[in-house]
Design a protein around this motif. Structure first.
Motif, PDB file in Angstrom:
ATOM      1  N   LEU A   1       0.834  -1.202   0.000  1.00 16.61           N
ATOM      2  CA  LEU A   1       0.000   0.000   0.000  1.00 16.61           C
ATOM      3  C   LEU A   1       0.871   1.254   0.000  1.00 16.61           C
ATOM      4  O   LEU A   1       0.600   2.209  -0.723  1.00 16.61           O
ATOM      5  N   TYR A   2       1.913   1.256   0.795  1.00 17.89           N
ATOM      6  CA  TYR A   2       2.822   2.403   0.829  1.00 17.89           C
ATOM      7  C   TYR A   2       3.443   2.630  -0.547  1.00 17.89           C
ATOM      8  O   TYR A   2       3.513   3.757  -1.026  1.00 17.89           O
TER       9      TYR A   2
ATOM     10  N   ARG B   1       3.720   5.739  -5.755  1.00 16.37           N
ATOM     11  CA  ARG B   1       3.570   5.761  -7.215  1.00 16.37           C
ATOM     12  C   ARG B   1       2.310   6.497  -7.645  1.00 16.37           C
ATOM     13  O   ARG B   1       2.019   6.594  -8.828  1.00 16.37           O
ATOM     14  N   ARG B   2       1.546   7.003  -6.658  1.00 13.53           N
ATOM     15  CA  ARG B   2       0.285   7.704  -6.890  1.00 13.53           C
ATOM     16  C   ARG B   2      -0.735   6.839  -7.623  1.00 13.53           C
ATOM     17  O   ARG B   2      -1.538   7.320  -8.425  1.00 13.53           O
TER      18      ARG B   2
END
Length: 70
Positions: free
Chosen positions: A32-33, A38-39
């Motif tokens: 998730l991070y 990477r937007r």
């Protein structure tokens, strides 16, 4: 098929932390991070903290849904 609708009985503006969001998506926090860096997934920055709107996660799930092939 119909779109997934996650029901939130709490406040509409409730923000989820990394733990809650990763559990909802069924992925590791590190994944998730990486997606936030990477937007690839919308994130709300509060200072150094990443928070996620439930509606943004719902939209992300629906946008990345793939139909089964027969």
């Amino acid at each position: 098929m119909s779109e997934l609708k996650i029901v939130d009985t709490g406040n509409e503006l409730r923000l989820l932390g990394m733990d809650e969001a990763s559990k909802l998506l069924g992925i590791q926090k590190s994944t998730l991070y990486d997606m936030t860096m990477r937007r690839a997934i919308p994130v709300v920055k509060i200072g150094r903290l990443n928070r996620f709107k439930l509606s943004d996660l719902e939209a992300f799930i629906n946008q990345n849904r793939q139909e089964a092939q027969s």
